[in-house]
Design a protein around this motif. Structure first.
Motif, PDB file in Angstrom:
ATOM      1  N   PRO A  72     -12.972  -2.201 -18.653  1.00 37.31           N
ATOM      2  CA  PRO A  72     -11.763  -1.370 -18.689  1.00 37.31           C
ATOM      3  C   PRO A  72     -10.692  -1.898 -17.730  1.00 37.31           C
ATOM      4  O   PRO A  72     -11.014  -2.567 -16.743  1.00 37.31           O
ATOM      5  N   PRO A  73      -9.427  -1.600 -17.987  1.00 35.19           N
ATOM      6  CA  PRO A  73      -8.368  -1.987 -17.049  1.00 35.19           C
ATOM      7  C   PRO A  73      -8.551  -1.270 -15.706  1.00 35.19           C
ATOM      8  O   PRO A  73      -9.070  -0.157 -15.660  1.00 35.19           O
ATOM      9  N   GLN A  74      -8.111  -1.909 -14.652  1.00 41.70           N
ATOM     10  CA  GLN A  74      -8.190  -1.282 -13.340  1.00 41.70           C
ATOM     11  C   GLN A  74      -7.185  -0.133 -13.229  1.00 41.70           C
ATOM     12  O   GLN A  74      -6.069  -0.222 -13.733  1.00 41.70           O
ATOM     13  N   GLN A  75      -7.603   0.916 -12.559  1.00 41.26           N
ATOM     14  CA  GLN A  75      -6.745   2.077 -12.366  1.00 41.26           C
ATOM     15  C   GLN A  75      -6.498   2.384 -10.890  1.00 41.26           C
ATOM     16  O   GLN A  75      -5.537   3.074 -10.552  1.00 41.26           O
ATOM     17  N   ARG A  76      -7.344   1.900 -10.016  1.00 39.49           N
ATOM     18  CA  ARG A  76      -7.263   2.282  -8.609  1.00 39.49           C
ATOM     19  C   ARG A  76      -6.960   1.109  -7.684  1.00 39.49           C
ATOM     20  O   ARG A  76      -7.074   1.232  -6.462  1.00 39.49           O
ATOM     21  N   PHE A  77      -6.577  -0.005  -8.267  1.00 39.63           N
ATOM     22  CA  PHE A  77      -6.288  -1.182  -7.452  1.00 39.63           C
ATOM     23  C   PHE A  77      -4.835  -1.166  -7.004  1.00 39.63           C
ATOM     24  O   PHE A  77      -3.927  -0.922  -7.795  1.00 39.63           O
ATOM     25  N   THR A  78      -4.614  -1.437  -5.722  1.00 38.55           N
ATOM     26  CA  THR A  78      -3.267  -1.568  -5.169  1.00 38.55           C
ATOM     27  C   THR A  78      -3.124  -2.962  -4.586  1.00 38.55           C
ATOM     28  O   THR A  78      -3.819  -3.307  -3.612  1.00 38.55           O
ATOM     29  N   PRO A  79      -2.259  -3.798  -5.171  1.00 39.53           N
ATOM     30  CA  PRO A  79      -2.118  -5.157  -4.638  1.00 39.53           C
ATOM     31  C   PRO A  79      -1.521  -5.148  -3.243  1.00 39.53           C
ATOM     32  O   PRO A  79      -0.786  -4.229  -2.868  1.00 39.53           O
ATOM     33  N   LYS A  80      -1.880  -6.147  -2.472  1.00 42.33           N
ATOM     34  CA  LYS A  80      -1.332  -6.249  -1.121  1.00 42.33           C
ATOM     35  C   LYS A  80      -0.822  -7.668  -0.885  1.00 42.33           C
ATOM     36  O   LYS A  80      -1.234  -8.618  -1.564  1.00 42.33           O
ATOM     37  N   GLU A  81       0.090  -7.769   0.053  1.00 43.11           N
ATOM     38  CA  GLU A  81       0.609  -9.079   0.424  1.00 43.11           C
ATOM     39  C   GLU A  81      -0.490  -9.886   1.117  1.00 43.11           C
ATOM     40  O   GLU A  81      -1.267  -9.353   1.906  1.00 43.11           O
ATOM     41  N   ILE A  82      -0.532 -11.161   0.787  1.00 43.20           N
ATOM     42  CA  ILE A  82      -1.542 -12.030   1.388  1.00 43.20           C
ATOM     43  C   ILE A  82      -0.924 -12.769   2.572  1.00 43.20           C
ATOM     44  O   ILE A  82       0.089 -13.456   2.428  1.00 43.20           O
ATOM     45  N   HIS A  83      -1.505 -12.588   3.721  1.00 39.92           N
ATOM     46  CA  HIS A  83      -1.098 -13.317   4.917  1.00 39.92           C
ATOM     47  C   HIS A  83      -2.283 -14.147   5.378  1.00 39.92           C
ATOM     48  O   HIS A  83      -3.296 -13.610   5.844  1.00 39.92           O
ATOM     49  N   LEU A  84      -2.158 -15.449   5.220  1.00 36.84           N
ATOM     50  CA  LEU A  84      -3.297 -16.338   5.415  1.00 36.84           C
ATOM     51  C   LEU A  84      -3.896 -16.191   6.814  1.00 36.84           C
ATOM     52  O   LEU A  84      -5.124 -16.162   6.969  1.00 36.84           O
ATOM     53  N   ARG A  85      -3.061 -16.073   7.815  1.00 38.31           N
ATOM     54  CA  ARG A  85      -3.562 -16.006   9.180  1.00 38.31           C
ATOM     55  C   ARG A  85      -4.448 -14.780   9.395  1.00 38.31           C
ATOM     56  O   ARG A  85      -5.533 -14.868   9.979  1.00 38.31           O
ATOM     57  N   SER A  86      -3.978 -13.623   8.904  1.00 40.72           N
ATOM     58  CA  SER A  86      -4.756 -12.399   9.091  1.00 40.72           C
ATOM     59  C   SER A  86      -6.036 -12.422   8.271  1.00 40.72           C
ATOM     60  O   SER A  86      -7.078 -11.919   8.701  1.00 40.72           O
ATOM     61  N   GLU A  87      -5.974 -13.020   7.059  1.00 39.16           N
ATOM     62  CA  GLU A  87      -7.169 -13.105   6.222  1.00 39.16           C
ATOM     63  C   GLU A  87      -8.227 -13.997   6.874  1.00 39.16           C
ATOM     64  O   GLU A  87      -9.412 -13.661   6.909  1.00 39.16           O
ATOM     65  N   LEU A  88      -7.795 -15.133   7.393  1.00 38.78           N
ATOM     66  CA  LEU A  88      -8.745 -16.029   8.049  1.00 38.78           C
ATOM     67  C   LEU A  88      -9.311 -15.400   9.317  1.00 38.78           C
ATOM     68  O   LEU A  88     -10.497 -15.562   9.635  1.00 38.78           O
TER      69      LEU A  88
END
Length: 381
Positions: free
Chosen positions: A182-198
């Protein structure tokens, strides 16, 4: 069909598609050696390349899913990997097979990186445990299908036809999953910041407990793949078992399905440390017994497989319980170490297998299994 049931069935098929494709060459390694110019070590690289590609890209895929959605990454991964699987038999050299398998592993990384997150976000809490269990079952059964289908196909076709047969089955699983999910209903995209992700990823290495569990994942999975990469050679060359019959050895994976399902009960009764230590110790015993005569070898494989899956279930669950923040990143790092061990140790033991006798090889695997046993024994619940 309800949305929850469609999602659960789709995830089962995703597990079947990904893990049948990931290990599609493992059971036919002796056939690859016989029908191509590949050595046993080079043939084993067709497995290590796929798991290595998955390991290297599972974290980037997880990060991308935060921006573009779990479902998109999940389905693109499953279908793309299946299509690359169709291309693998067109390779004209052994090294071309290895390169394509590495690419296939890299593409399929999006599924294990996002599947559980999709379920956790989209399903009601009451439906989640069952869906997770079915997805994990799909992983183990998919691995079994990925080994048995090409094995049976070698009785009719060359190695190319065997891999095409397996790829066709994998593609069907992926396409039906794409139709059902089924299609996603509860997903909220977020900005990707490489430094914070790493930073979120690597901060977990500062926790010695988590670092130890990552080491267990690396060592246990590497040892597991190393044994199953070459057990077919032992059965065929030493015991004279036909390749199609030797392929039935992968049915012992069902002992792992049993042990992983019961690991939770062992944890409740004995604690995580005792369960992980005991499971890893079973791998040590199983490795040593694999050096014996045929009946003893099968007992050893049974113990080794049950021990590995119980250890994996315990360690992966322990990571989620130990990490108090950025749990998705903690789990991604575990998956990264798990498949990196498969790739690096699997490749290294391929060389060892070619230069030392089987008894010595079994001792090497026992030593590798002893390391996670010692690590686990020094952890605290």
């Amino acid at each position: 069909m309800t949305r929850s049931r469609r999602a659960t069935l789709a995830m089962l098929l995703i597990g079947l598609a990904i893990f049948s494709g990931l290990y599609s060459t493992q059971a036919i390694l002796p056939v690859l050696v016989e029908e191509t110019d590949m050595s046993s070590g080079a043939a084993a690289l067709t497995v290590s390349a796929a798991t290595g590609g998955l390991a290297l890209f599972v974290i980037p895929a997880s990060i991308l899913s935060e921006r573009f959605g779990r479902g998109r990454v999940l389905l693109a991964s499953a279908i793309g990997a299946a299509l690359i699987g169709v291309l693998v038999p067109f390779a004209t050299t052994g090294w071309a097979v290895i390169v394509l398998r590495g690419l296939q592993g890299a593409v399929m990384s999006g599924a294990p990186a996002t599947a559980m997150a999709w379920l956790a976000e989209e399903l009601e809490p009451r439906a989640l445990p069952r869906a997770m269990g079915i997805y994990i079952a799909g992983n183990s059964i998919g691995g079994l299908i990925g080994r048995l289908v090409p094995t049976f196909a070698t009785e009719v076709f060359t190695w190319r036809g065997a891999l095409w047969t397996g790829a066709a089955v994998t593609l069907v699983f992926a396409l039906v999953a794409a139709f059902l999910l089924p299609p996603q209903q509860r997903f909220t995209p977020k900005e990707i910041h490489l430094r914070s992700e790493l930073s979120a990823l690597f901060q977990h290495w500062r926790d010695g407990h988590l670092a130890a569990l990552y080491a267990v994942a690396f060592l246990a999975m590497g040892t597991f793949v190393s044994l199953y990469n070459f057990i077919g050679f032992r059965l065929i060359e030493h015991f004279g078992i036909p390749p199609v019959i030797a392929g039935f050895v992968f049915l012992l994976y069902l002992s792992g399905t049993w042990s992983s399902a019961r690991a939770g009960g062992f944890i409740n009764r004995f604690g995580r440390r005792a369960t992980l230590t005991g499971s890893s110790a079973l791998m040590v015993v199983g490795s040593l017994l694999a050096a014996g005569p045929l009946p003893v070898l099968f007992v050893g494989l049974l113990l080794f497989t049950a021990g590995f899956f119980a250890a994996h279930s315990t360690a992966s669950g322990w990571v989620g319980a130990r990490a108090t923040q950025d749990r998705a990143e903690a789990s991604s790092m575990y998956v990264f170490c798990y498949y990196l061990g498969s790739s690096i140790i699997g490749a290294a033991t391929g060389w060892a297998f070619s230069v030392i006798p089987w008894v010595a090889y079994a001792v090497v695997l026992a030593v590798l299994s002893l390391l996670p046993t010692l690590i686990a024994a020094n952890l605290s619940d």
